[in-house]
Scaffold this active site. Structure first.
Site, short mmCIF file in Angstrom:
data_model
loop_
_atom_site.label_atom_id
_atom_site.label_comp_id
_atom_site.label_asym_id
_atom_site.label_seq_id
_atom_site.Cartn_x
_atom_site.Cartn_y
_atom_site.Cartn_z
N ASN A 155 44.48 68.23 32.02
CA ASN A 155 43.24 68.97 32.35
C ASN A 155 41.96 68.22 31.97
OD1 ASN A 155 44.76 72.21 31.60
ND2 ASN A 155 44.49 71.24 33.58
N GLU A 185 64.58 81.75 30.55
CA GLU A 185 64.49 82.45 31.83
C GLU A 185 63.07 82.31 32.37
OE1 GLU A 185 66.94 83.94 33.47
OE2 GLU A 185 68.40 83.53 31.88
N SER A 240 54.65 71.97 35.00
CA SER A 240 53.42 71.26 34.65
C SER A 240 53.40 70.71 33.22
CB SER A 240 52.19 72.15 34.89
OG SER A 240 52.13 72.57 36.22
N ARG A 264 39.68 67.02 34.86
CA ARG A 264 38.87 67.94 35.68
C ARG A 264 37.38 67.57 35.56
NH1 ARG A 264 41.44 73.97 35.59
NH2 ARG A 264 43.54 73.30 36.19
N ASP A 293 47.88 80.53 34.77
CA ASP A 293 47.33 79.73 35.87
C ASP A 293 46.60 80.62 36.89
OD1 ASP A 293 46.77 77.42 37.24
OD2 ASP A 293 48.73 77.30 38.23
N ARG A 348 34.20 78.65 38.60
CA ARG A 348 35.48 78.57 37.90
C ARG A 348 35.38 79.04 36.44
NH1 ARG A 348 39.49 75.72 40.24
NH2 ARG A 348 40.32 75.26 38.18
C1 IPE Z 1 48.82 74.27 33.84
O1 IPE Z 1 47.96 74.64 34.85
C2 IPE Z 1 48.06 74.10 32.56
C3 IPE Z 1 47.49 75.32 32.00
C4 IPE Z 1 47.71 76.54 32.41
C5 IPE Z 1 46.63 75.11 30.88
P1 IPE Z 1 47.35 73.55 35.87
O2 IPE Z 1 46.52 74.31 36.83
O3 IPE Z 1 46.69 72.48 35.10
O4 IPE Z 1 48.67 72.98 36.54
P2 IPE Z 1 48.87 72.19 37.90
O5 IPE Z 1 47.87 71.09 37.91
O6 IPE Z 1 48.61 73.16 39.01
O7 IPE Z 1 50.28 71.73 37.88
C1 IPE Z 2 44.39 77.98 34.48
O1 IPE Z 2 43.66 78.24 35.62
C2 IPE Z 2 43.52 77.59 33.30
C3 IPE Z 2 43.56 76.15 32.95
C4 IPE Z 2 44.33 75.25 33.50
C5 IPE Z 2 42.65 75.72 31.93
P1 IPE Z 2 43.18 77.06 36.58
O2 IPE Z 2 41.86 76.57 36.11
O3 IPE Z 2 44.24 76.03 36.71
O4 IPE Z 2 43.00 77.84 37.96
P2 IPE Z 2 43.47 77.32 39.39
O5 IPE Z 2 44.92 76.99 39.28
O6 IPE Z 2 42.63 76.13 39.73
O7 IPE Z 2 43.22 78.49 40.29
MG MG Z 3 45.82 75.76 37.92
#
Ligand code: IPE
Ligand code: IPE
Ligand code: MG
Length: 248
Positions: A69, A208, A197, A72, A21, A34
């Site tokens: 996701n 853990e 998530s 998005r 993440d 992004r």
């Molecule tokens: C969890 O990250 C999913 C992945 C790493 C693919 P998200 O960024 O989607 O999780 P939330 O929305 O912050 O919980």
């Molecule tokens: C994790 O990074 C990758 C995916 C969920 C695909 P994010 O895209 O969630 O990055 P943040 O959490 O918005 O910074």
């Molecule tokens: Mg994220």
């Protein structure tokens, strides 16, 4: 201050799962978009996979795209799907050179057909490799997986293939997309969020957790070593008392 010298090589987790993440926030902090963060995230995957393989970790499961996701912005989703196809093509040779076996969990048939095709080719071409298994969680959601499991088991009961009394934890595990994969001993999440998530809810009953504030693109070998070192200094009690564990 841990490094490889501190890790007990005989007690490395068999299965490490990672919620990768923070790609978006990492990119934003650098004034980039992004998708640039996601492409840098692939570099972190490469380094982490190598470090895990060097330590003889058997399974590395990476949460790459959740069912949620899809909500998005369209450009980001498309960019992520393209990145998946490109990364699989770019990395396939190296995966094979390093004996990596690729698997995927999640609702794979819900992915665009180009992704399904690249994925099934890469899985097929690495299936006989005997090194680390890299499990990509794609279009994955644990609640979806559990829903599918319940449907499959209830249909088997309905068909008379399984009697209700035979429904047990092993049967449930065997009907999840992770069947055949041991539960992870260690779950790592980057980016400072302290949540699961919708990832591997059934499988992490005794896992853990290791959370770190760093964004995923900055994660690599040192951070993996730190996480394993931290894990090795915990006492996993599985409901017992400390003295019972020490007497084993
Ligand atoms: C969890 O990250 C999913 C992945 C790493 C693919 P998200 O960024 O989607 O999780 P939330 O929305 O912050 O919980
Ligand atoms: C994790 O990074 C990758 C995916 C969920 C695909 P994010 O895209 O969630 O990055 P943040 O959490 O918005 O910074
Ligand atoms: Mg994220």
């Amino acid at each position: 201050m841990s490094d490889l010298n501190h890790i007990d090589l005989k007690a490395v987790p068999e299965h490490i799962a990672i919620i990768m993440d923070g790609n978006g926030r990492w990119a934003k902090s650098k004034g980039e978009d992004r998708l640039y963060g996601h492409s840098k995230g692939v570099d972190a995957v490469r380094e982490t996979l190598k470090a895990a393989a060097d330590l003889k970790v058997k399974y590395l499961t990476l949460y790459a795209f959740s069912t949620e996701n899809w909500n998005r912005p369209k450009e980001e989703v498309e960019g992520l799907m393209n990145l998946l196809v490109m990364s699989l093509a770019n990395e396939l040779e190296e995966l094979n050179e390093n004996g990596v076996r690729l698997q995927a969990i999640g609702n794979i048939i819900g992915l665009p057909s180009s992704c399904q095709q690249s994925l099934s080719e890469a899985i097929e071409q690495t299936k006989d490799n005997t090194g680390i298994t890299l499990v990509l969680a794609l279009n994955y959601s644990s609640k979806w997986e559990i829903e599918q499991m319940v449907k499959r088991i209830s249909s088997k009961v309905q068909q008379g293939e399984v009697s209700q009394e035979k429904i047990d934890q092993d049967l449930i595990s065997s009907e999840l997309t992770t069947h055949g994969i041991p539960d992870p001993e260690l779950l790592i999440r980057t980016s400072g969020e302290h949540r699961v998530s919708n990832f591997l809810l059934w499988q992490i009953a005794y896992t853990e957790f290791y959370f770190l504030d760093m964004f995923w693109p900055d994660f690599g070998k040192k951070e993996l070593h730190d996480a394993i070192y931290d894990y090795q200094n915990r006492e996993r009690r599985f409901g017992l008392v400390s003295e019972q564990i020490k007497n084993v």
